[in-house]
Write a protein that holds these residues in place. Structure first.
Motif, PDB file in Angstrom:
ATOM      1  N   GLN A 306       0.884  -1.045  -0.369  1.00 15.27           N
ATOM      2  CA  GLN A 306      -0.007   0.047   0.475  1.00 15.27           C
ATOM      3  C   GLN A 306       0.578   1.157   0.556  1.00 15.27           C
ATOM      4  N   HIS A 307       2.048   0.981   1.040  1.00 13.87           N
ATOM      5  CA  HIS A 307       2.558   1.875   1.138  1.00 13.87           C
ATOM      6  C   HIS A 307       3.709   2.325  -0.557  1.00 13.87           C
ATOM      7  N   LEU A 308       3.986   1.290  -0.726  1.00 12.80           N
ATOM      8  CA  LEU A 308       5.152   1.211  -2.144  1.00 12.80           C
ATOM      9  C   LEU A 308       4.192   1.866  -3.206  1.00 12.80           C
ATOM     10  N   PHE A 309       2.520   1.090  -2.912  1.00 14.81           N
ATOM     11  CA  PHE A 309       1.830   2.511  -4.095  1.00 14.81           C
ATOM     12  C   PHE A 309       1.322   3.350  -3.859  1.00 14.81           C
ATOM     13  N   GLN A 310       0.977   3.734  -2.899  1.00 13.00           N
ATOM     14  CA  GLN A 310       1.407   5.896  -2.753  1.00 13.00           C
ATOM     15  C   GLN A 310       2.536   6.576  -2.784  1.00 13.00           C
ATOM     16  N   GLY A 311       3.503   5.513  -2.810  1.00 20.36           N
ATOM     17  CA  GLY A 311       4.766   6.537  -2.895  1.00 20.36           C
ATOM     18  C   GLY A 311       4.786   6.523  -4.868  1.00 20.36           C
ATOM     19  N   ALA A 312       4.547   5.080  -5.557  1.00 26.17           N
ATOM     20  CA  ALA A 312       5.029   5.881  -7.096  1.00 26.17           C
ATOM     21  C   ALA A 312       3.506   6.679  -7.245  1.00 26.17           C
ATOM     22  N   VAL A 313       2.763   6.836  -7.012  1.00 21.89           N
ATOM     23  CA  VAL A 313       1.463   7.951  -7.545  1.00 21.89           C
ATOM     24  C   VAL A 313       1.645   9.390  -7.240  1.00 21.89           C
ATOM     25  N   HIS A 314       2.432   9.642  -5.519  1.00 18.83           N
ATOM     26  CA  HIS A 314       3.125  10.842  -5.960  1.00 18.83           C
ATOM     27  C   HIS A 314       4.253  11.256  -6.680  1.00 18.83           C
ATOM     28  N   LEU A 315       5.069  10.059  -6.351  1.00 20.04           N
ATOM     29  CA  LEU A 315       6.332  10.106  -7.502  1.00 20.04           C
ATOM     30  C   LEU A 315       5.657  10.858  -9.100  1.00 20.04           C
ATOM     31  N   GLN A 316       5.108  10.028  -9.234  1.00 20.35           N
ATOM     32  CA  GLN A 316       4.359  10.432 -10.919  1.00 20.35           C
ATOM     33  C   GLN A 316       3.428  11.887 -10.911  1.00 20.35           C
ATOM     34  N   SER A 317       3.308  12.004  -9.660  1.00 17.73           N
ATOM     35  CA  SER A 317       2.490  13.147  -9.182  1.00 17.73           C
ATOM     36  C   SER A 317       3.465  14.832  -8.607  1.00 17.73           C
ATOM     37  N   GLN A 318       4.686  13.881  -9.290  1.00 14.54           N
ATOM     38  CA  GLN A 318       5.534  15.330  -8.812  1.00 14.54           C
ATOM     39  C   GLN A 318       6.063  16.017  -7.928  1.00 14.54           C
ATOM     40  N   ASP A 319       5.687  14.833  -6.650  1.00 13.52           N
ATOM     41  CA  ASP A 319       6.275  15.183  -5.594  1.00 13.52           C
ATOM     42  C   ASP A 319       7.169  14.603  -4.248  1.00 13.52           C
ATOM     43  N   PRO A 320       8.052  14.526  -4.919  1.00 14.00           N
ATOM     44  CA  PRO A 320       9.330  13.341  -3.956  1.00 14.00           C
ATOM     45  C   PRO A 320       8.975  13.595  -2.358  1.00 14.00           C
ATOM     46  N   ASP A 321       8.340  14.664  -2.141  1.00 11.70           N
ATOM     47  CA  ASP A 321       8.568  14.805  -0.324  1.00 11.70           C
ATOM     48  C   ASP A 321       7.750  13.650   0.197  1.00 11.70           C
ATOM     49  N   ALA A 322       6.328  13.479  -1.077  1.00  8.27           N
ATOM     50  CA  ALA A 322       6.211  12.609  -0.002  1.00  8.27           C
ATOM     51  C   ALA A 322       6.122  11.639  -0.794  1.00  8.27           C
ATOM     52  N   ALA A 323       6.553  11.479  -1.861  1.00  6.21           N
ATOM     53  CA  ALA A 323       7.161   9.512  -1.850  1.00  6.21           C
ATOM     54  C   ALA A 323       7.295   9.352  -1.055  1.00  6.21           C
ATOM     55  N   LEU A 324       8.833  10.003  -0.423  1.00  9.80           N
ATOM     56  CA  LEU A 324       9.942   9.864   0.163  1.00  9.80           C
ATOM     57  C   LEU A 324       9.147   9.172   1.807  1.00  9.80           C
ATOM     58  N   GLU A 325       7.852   9.842   2.096  1.00 10.60           N
ATOM     59  CA  GLU A 325       7.469   9.563   3.481  1.00 10.60           C
ATOM     60  C   GLU A 325       6.568   8.198   2.877  1.00 10.60           C
ATOM     61  N   GLU A 326       5.757   7.721   2.391  1.00 14.72           N
ATOM     62  CA  GLU A 326       5.663   6.719   1.798  1.00 14.72           C
ATOM     63  C   GLU A 326       6.401   5.289   2.008  1.00 14.72           C
ATOM     64  N   LEU A 327       7.674   5.495   1.498  1.00 14.64           N
ATOM     65  CA  LEU A 327       8.743   4.294   1.157  1.00 14.64           C
ATOM     66  C   LEU A 327       9.048   4.661   2.258  1.00 14.64           C
ATOM     67  N   ASP A 328       9.882   5.189   3.191  1.00 15.70           N
ATOM     68  CA  ASP A 328      10.145   5.499   4.737  1.00 15.70           C
ATOM     69  C   ASP A 328       8.964   4.684   5.480  1.00 15.70           C
ATOM     70  N   ALA A 329       8.041   4.385   5.264  1.00 16.93           N
ATOM     71  CA  ALA A 329       6.930   3.958   6.390  1.00 16.93           C
ATOM     72  C   ALA A 329       6.847   2.270   5.432  1.00 16.93           C
ATOM     73  N   ALA A 330       6.994   1.936   3.869  1.00 18.80           N
ATOM     74  CA  ALA A 330       7.172   1.058   3.482  1.00 18.80           C
ATOM     75  C   ALA A 330       8.703   0.271   4.095  1.00 18.80           C
ATOM     76  N   LEU A 331       9.421   0.657   5.147  1.00 22.70           N
ATOM     77  CA  LEU A 331      10.725   0.111   5.044  1.00 22.70           C
ATOM     78  C   LEU A 331      10.148   0.203   6.512  1.00 22.70           C
ATOM     79  N   ALA A 332       9.677   0.740   6.889  1.00 24.75           N
ATOM     80  CA  ALA A 332       9.768   0.555   8.618  1.00 24.75           C
ATOM     81  C   ALA A 332       8.693  -0.326   8.630  1.00 24.75           C
TER      82      ALA A 332
END
Length: 332
Positions: A306-332
């Protein structure tokens, strides 16, 4: 238990501390000591691996796993004579032990006793053949061919592989070794032919189909590789087989064909496969089809995906900060 969990989490140093503590308890000397020995060996801490394995052998003299780990560590530490002793102890109990025979062969080679190493595989093949054990005999025959190859004697390796295949024409493991041998010799036609024969011998082994396809790609025949994977997907009609075809198309930058294969793969599982669902959703995001991507992602129940998908969506939307938050949550 703590040591095992820490190892699985990739925290090797604290795992070793826990296992060393456990190994001091007589009840756990064997399981903790074996895990310690193998961990040290993988870390290339060979002296520590030898010490850990020896502690197990001191309380269980015939423990073949400990003897094998200690022998391999002795080889790596440059003491083939000691490794030969450990291999011999195993073979006295189980003369057909494949890994012990490998250890003995390596020890003899390092001791420059090449003729004895050759005779080891010849004799093992002869004995296993007489015992009507074709599977193990075929492996011993293949080991002899690989021995010749290790000694840079290509002609004898080739001749031996041909004799082995004539004697055991349907042994898939032997055919794979021979195929790899011809690949390294730059003889693609012989390599692929042998691998096709391996598939004929064991058509239910999807790994063989994948290896043949990879081989064909390496040899510059992507169309034939695709045909092989398509045949496998049609034959097996499973999640794994369609994923192989999808990955092939992804590597060739063919997103639409990869998408079709992934769509098919998802239908082959009674419950949606999370990895396949995410792969398709991620592909759809990359193609800009966010609505369809969200429909697919609705089946993602595991938080990581779920977090990885949201991160991909934020990256596609040119929002790298939000993408990093999702990716960090996935790693956690």
């Amino acid at each position: 238990m703590l040591g095992r969990v820490l190892l699985q989490a990739g925290r090797t140093s604290p795992a070793i501390g826990a296992l060393e503590t456990a190994a001091q308890d007589p009840e756990f000397t064997r399981p903790a000591g074996l895990l310690l020995a193998s961990t040290y060996y993988e870390m290339r801490a060979y002296e520590e691996a030898i010490a850990a394995a020896t502690r197990v052998i001191d309380v269980d003299a015939g423990n073949s796993t400990a003897l094998l780990t200690r022998g391999r560590s002795q080889i790596a530490a440059g003491r083939p004579a000691e490794a030969l002793e450990d291999a011999t102890r195993i073979l006295e109990v189980d003369p057909d032990h494949q890994n012990a025979n490998l250890l003995k062969s390596r020890s003899l080679i390092d001791l420059d006793r090449i003729d004895e190493a050759e005779k080891l595989w010849i004799n093992l093949h002869t004995r296993l053949s007489s015992l009507d054990s074709p599977d193990r005999a075929a492996i011993a025959c293949g080991r002899l061919a690989r021995f010749y190859n290790s000694q840079n004697d290509g002609p004898r390796a080739d001749d031996t592989f041909q004799k082995c295949l004539a004697e055991y024409p349907t042994h898939a493991y032997l055919q794979r070794w021979a195929s790899d041998f011809y690949m390294r010799r730059g003889e693609p036609d012989r390599a692929t032919d042998l691998h096709r024969r391996a598939i004929e011998a064991a058509p239910e082994d999807l790994r063989l189909w994948a290896r043949l396809a990879n081989m064909l790609v390496v040899f510059g025949e992507p169309e034939e590789a695709e045909a092989t994977l398509m045949e496998a997907a049609t034959r097996f009609d499973s999640l794994e087989s369609w994923r192989l075809l999808a990955d092939f198309h992804l590597e060739r930058n063919e997103p639409n064909r990869a998408r079709a294969a992934l769509e098919t793969a998802i239908t082959k599982s009674p419950s949606p496969n999370q990895a396949a669902l995410f792969a398709l959703a991620d592909l759809l995001v990359g193609q800009g089809e966010l609505e369809r991507a969200r429909e697919v992602a609705a089946g993602l129940t595991e938080p990581v995906y779920q977090h990885l998908f949201q991160g991909a969506v934020h990256l596609q939307s040119q929002d790298p900060d939000a993408a990093l938050e999702e990716l960090d949550a996935a790693l956690a």
